[in-house]
Design a protein around this motif. Structure first.
Motif, PDB file in Angstrom:
ATOM      1  N   ARG A   1     -13.693 -48.222   0.407  1.00 29.98           N
ATOM      2  CA  ARG A   1     -13.952 -49.056  -0.761  1.00 29.98           C
ATOM      3  C   ARG A   1     -12.628 -49.424  -1.407  1.00 29.98           C
ATOM      4  NH1 ARG A   1     -15.666 -49.679  -6.035  1.00 29.98           N
ATOM      5  NH2 ARG A   1     -17.791 -50.407  -6.384  1.00 29.98           N
ATOM      6  N   ILE A   2     -12.559 -50.620  -1.965  1.00 29.36           N
ATOM      7  CA  ILE A   2     -11.358 -51.080  -2.662  1.00 29.36           C
ATOM      8  C   ILE A   2     -11.562 -50.924  -4.164  1.00 29.36           C
ATOM      9  CG2 ILE A   2      -9.915 -53.087  -3.180  1.00 29.36           C
ATOM     10  CD1 ILE A   2     -10.395 -53.996  -0.292  1.00 29.36           C
ATOM     11  N   PHE A   3     -10.516 -50.426  -4.832  1.00 28.32           N
ATOM     12  CA  PHE A   3     -10.538 -50.243  -6.281  1.00 28.32           C
ATOM     13  C   PHE A   3      -9.374 -50.990  -6.910  1.00 28.32           C
ATOM     14  CE2 PHE A   3     -12.847 -46.597  -4.689  1.00 28.32           C
ATOM     15  CZ  PHE A   3     -13.915 -46.514  -5.566  1.00 28.32           C
ATOM     16  N   GLU A   4      -9.601 -51.528  -8.094  1.00 22.88           N
ATOM     17  CA  GLU A   4      -8.551 -52.230  -8.835  1.00 22.88           C
ATOM     18  C   GLU A   4      -7.716 -51.222  -9.607  1.00 22.88           C
ATOM     19  OE1 GLU A   4      -9.854 -55.554 -11.151  1.00 22.88           O
ATOM     20  OE2 GLU A   4     -11.022 -56.382  -9.495  1.00 22.88           O
ATOM     21  N   ALA A   5      -6.926 -50.478  -8.871  1.00 21.85           N
ATOM     22  CA  ALA A   5      -6.037 -49.471  -9.436  1.00 21.85           C
ATOM     23  C   ALA A   5      -4.995 -49.144  -8.378  1.00 21.85           C
ATOM     24  CB  ALA A   5      -6.818 -48.220  -9.810  1.00 21.85           C
ATOM     25  N   PRO A   6      -3.787 -48.761  -8.797  1.00 21.16           N
ATOM     26  CA  PRO A   6      -2.762 -48.381  -7.816  1.00 21.16           C
ATOM     27  C   PRO A   6      -3.079 -47.029  -7.185  1.00 21.16           C
ATOM     28  CG  PRO A   6      -1.953 -48.056 -10.054  1.00 21.16           C
ATOM     29  CD  PRO A   6      -3.300 -48.717 -10.179  1.00 21.16           C
ATOM     30  N   PRO A   7      -2.545 -46.770  -5.977  1.00 27.70           N
ATOM     31  CA  PRO A   7      -2.799 -45.480  -5.307  1.00 27.70           C
ATOM     32  C   PRO A   7      -2.478 -44.264  -6.168  1.00 27.70           C
ATOM     33  CG  PRO A   7      -1.817 -47.016  -3.766  1.00 27.70           C
ATOM     34  CD  PRO A   7      -1.765 -47.678  -5.117  1.00 27.70           C
ATOM     35  N   GLN A   8      -1.401 -44.333  -6.952  1.00 28.85           N
ATOM     36  CA  GLN A   8      -1.022 -43.196  -7.805  1.00 28.85           C
ATOM     37  C   GLN A   8      -2.156 -42.834  -8.769  1.00 28.85           C
ATOM     38  OE1 GLN A   8       1.803 -41.257  -7.795  1.00 28.85           O
ATOM     39  NE2 GLN A   8       0.947 -40.031  -9.452  1.00 28.85           N
ATOM     40  N   LEU A   9      -2.759 -43.840  -9.388  1.00 29.78           N
ATOM     41  CA  LEU A   9      -3.852 -43.580 -10.318  1.00 29.78           C
ATOM     42  C   LEU A   9      -5.088 -43.055  -9.584  1.00 29.78           C
ATOM     43  CD1 LEU A   9      -5.057 -43.571 -13.139  1.00 29.78           C
ATOM     44  CD2 LEU A   9      -5.586 -46.014 -12.845  1.00 29.78           C
ATOM     45  N   MET A  10      -5.372 -43.629  -8.422  1.00 26.73           N
ATOM     46  CA  MET A  10      -6.511 -43.153  -7.639  1.00 26.73           C
ATOM     47  C   MET A  10      -6.333 -41.680  -7.282  1.00 26.73           C
ATOM     48  SD  MET A  10      -8.725 -45.499  -7.523  1.00 26.73           S
ATOM     49  CE  MET A  10      -9.808 -44.756  -6.313  1.00 26.73           C
ATOM     50  N   PHE A  11      -5.124 -41.317  -6.887  1.00 27.52           N
ATOM     51  CA  PHE A  11      -4.835 -39.915  -6.577  1.00 27.52           C
ATOM     52  C   PHE A  11      -5.087 -39.038  -7.806  1.00 27.52           C
ATOM     53  CE2 PHE A  11      -2.174 -36.202  -6.195  1.00 27.52           C
ATOM     54  CZ  PHE A  11      -2.326 -35.824  -4.874  1.00 27.52           C
ATOM     55  N   GLU A  12      -4.618 -39.500  -8.960  1.00 24.90           N
ATOM     56  CA  GLU A  12      -4.757 -38.718 -10.194  1.00 24.90           C
ATOM     57  C   GLU A  12      -6.215 -38.480 -10.576  1.00 24.90           C
ATOM     58  OE1 GLU A  12      -2.362 -37.105 -11.799  1.00 24.90           O
ATOM     59  OE2 GLU A  12      -0.946 -37.875 -10.321  1.00 24.90           O
ATOM     60  N   VAL A  13      -7.072 -39.508 -10.415  1.00 21.46           N
ATOM     61  CA  VAL A  13      -8.471 -39.333 -10.839  1.00 21.46           C
ATOM     62  C   VAL A  13      -9.233 -38.380  -9.921  1.00 21.46           C
ATOM     63  CG1 VAL A  13      -8.568 -41.547 -12.050  1.00 21.46           C
ATOM     64  CG2 VAL A  13      -9.409 -41.402  -9.694  1.00 21.46           C
ATOM     65  N   TRP A  14      -8.680 -38.096  -8.751  1.00 23.13           N
ATOM     66  CA  TRP A  14      -9.279 -37.129  -7.819  1.00 23.13           C
ATOM     67  C   TRP A  14      -8.706 -35.726  -8.002  1.00 23.13           C
ATOM     68  CZ3 TRP A  14     -13.067 -37.306  -4.070  1.00 23.13           C
ATOM     69  CH2 TRP A  14     -13.625 -38.565  -3.800  1.00 23.13           C
ATOM     70  N   SER A  15      -7.671 -35.570  -8.837  1.00 23.54           N
ATOM     71  CA  SER A  15      -6.941 -34.303  -8.837  1.00 23.54           C
ATOM     72  C   SER A  15      -7.027 -33.497 -10.134  1.00 23.54           C
ATOM     73  CB  SER A  15      -5.474 -34.561  -8.479  1.00 23.54           C
ATOM     74  OG  SER A  15      -4.871 -35.437  -9.410  1.00 23.54           O
ATOM     75  N   SER A  16      -7.942 -33.864 -11.046  1.00 28.03           N
ATOM     76  CA  SER A  16      -8.109 -33.046 -12.248  1.00 28.03           C
ATOM     77  C   SER A  16      -9.526 -33.167 -12.800  1.00 28.03           C
ATOM     78  CB  SER A  16      -7.103 -33.446 -13.335  1.00 28.03           C
ATOM     79  OG  SER A  16      -7.521 -34.633 -13.985  1.00 28.03           O
ATOM     80  N   CYS A  17     -10.006 -32.075 -13.359  1.00 30.25           N
ATOM     81  CA  CYS A  17     -11.337 -32.071 -13.977  1.00 30.25           C
ATOM     82  C   CYS A  17     -11.384 -33.054 -15.144  1.00 30.25           C
ATOM     83  CB  CYS A  17     -11.694 -30.670 -14.461  1.00 30.25           C
ATOM     84  SG  CYS A  17     -12.116 -29.527 -13.125  1.00 30.25           S
ATOM     85  N   GLU A  18     -10.265 -33.216 -15.833  1.00 34.98           N
ATOM     86  CA  GLU A  18     -10.210 -34.156 -16.956  1.00 34.98           C
ATOM     87  C   GLU A  18     -10.740 -35.529 -16.535  1.00 34.98           C
ATOM     88  OE1 GLU A  18      -6.841 -36.509 -19.574  1.00 34.98           O
ATOM     89  OE2 GLU A  18      -6.250 -34.736 -18.426  1.00 34.98           O
ATOM     90  N   HIS A  19     -10.364 -35.973 -15.355  1.00 39.99           N
ATOM     91  CA  HIS A  19     -10.832 -37.265 -14.853  1.00 39.99           C
ATOM     92  C   HIS A  19     -12.198 -37.155 -14.171  1.00 39.99           C
ATOM     93  CE1 HIS A  19      -7.224 -39.397 -15.852  1.00 39.99           C
ATOM     94  NE2 HIS A  19      -6.472 -38.570 -15.151  1.00 39.99           N
ATOM     95  N   LEU A  20     -12.366 -36.174 -13.319  1.00 36.82           N
ATOM     96  CA  LEU A  20     -13.600 -36.051 -12.532  1.00 36.82           C
ATOM     97  C   LEU A  20     -14.849 -35.933 -13.405  1.00 36.82           C
ATOM     98  CD1 LEU A  20     -12.078 -33.750  -9.845  1.00 36.82           C
ATOM     99  CD2 LEU A  20     -13.178 -35.927  -9.341  1.00 36.82           C
ATOM    100  N   MET A  21     -14.710 -35.335 -14.577  1.00 39.04           N
ATOM    101  CA  MET A  21     -15.857 -35.188 -15.479  1.00 39.04           C
ATOM    102  C   MET A  21     -16.413 -36.550 -15.908  1.00 39.04           C
ATOM    103  SD  MET A  21     -16.563 -31.947 -15.900  1.00 39.04           S
ATOM    104  CE  MET A  21     -17.450 -31.784 -17.431  1.00 39.04           C
TER     105      MET A  21
END
Length: 164
Positions: free
Chosen positions: A19-39
């Motif tokens: 799937r393609i997302f309108e966000a840079p890879p760095q941000l995509m990585f970040e949203v997968w790497s902390s509960c703060e985002h995953l919640m």
């Protein structure tokens, strides 16, 4: 939001979701790497997570609980991180578990390679998951894996603009 919906392929015991997302890879990585985002986005719309405990490092774990719309509906999951290559790739094992993180041997476990690839200023997220057998893959497909992941990716698509 992109017009690019999730593309799904299966081959034997392998499941590939792109799937393609309108966000840079760095941000995509970040949203997968902390509960703060995953919640904010993990789990289908009707089954969001409300418990999350993560140790994001090689050998670390992520324990979470998705709760459904009915009293008593809950599904626990446990992830064990095998490799982390910031900001391009996360490799992990994923299991159904109980609230203590004990793996449920009666449900299929898997190994996933999650990649974030730059694509015209956006990110192509590619998730390649291997199950023990084609039957194990079919079991999770029958449980609604594709529909649940599509709902989850829509939630992520809605969350990303709040971060930029």
């Amino acid at each position: 939001m992109t017009d690019d919906k999730m593309k799904v392929e299966t081959e034997g015991r392998k499941l590939i979701m792109k799937r393609i997302f309108e966000a840079p890879p760095q941000l995509m990585f970040e949203v997968w790497s902390s509960c703060e985002h995953l919640m904010h986005w993990w789990g289908p719309k009707e089954w969001p997570i409300n418990e999350c405990d993560m140790d994001f490092r090689v050998g670390g774990t992520w324990l979470y609980c998705m709760r459904g719309p009915n009293e008593g509906d809950e599904a626990w999951g446990k992830v064990i991180y095998e490799e982390i290559h910031k900001p391009t790739k996360i490799i992990y094992r994923d299991y159904f578990s109980d609230s203590e993180g004990n793996i449920n041997e009666n449900l299929p476990g898997s190994k996933t390679v999650l990649e974030f690839k730059e694509h015209n200023g956006m990110t192509r997220q590619v998730s390649t998951t291997w199950y023990e057998s084609p039957e194990s893959l079919q079991k999770v497909l029958d449980m609604g894996m594709i529909e649940g992941t599509e709902s989850q990716m829509e939630r992520l698509d809605e969350y990303l603009p709040t971060l930029q």
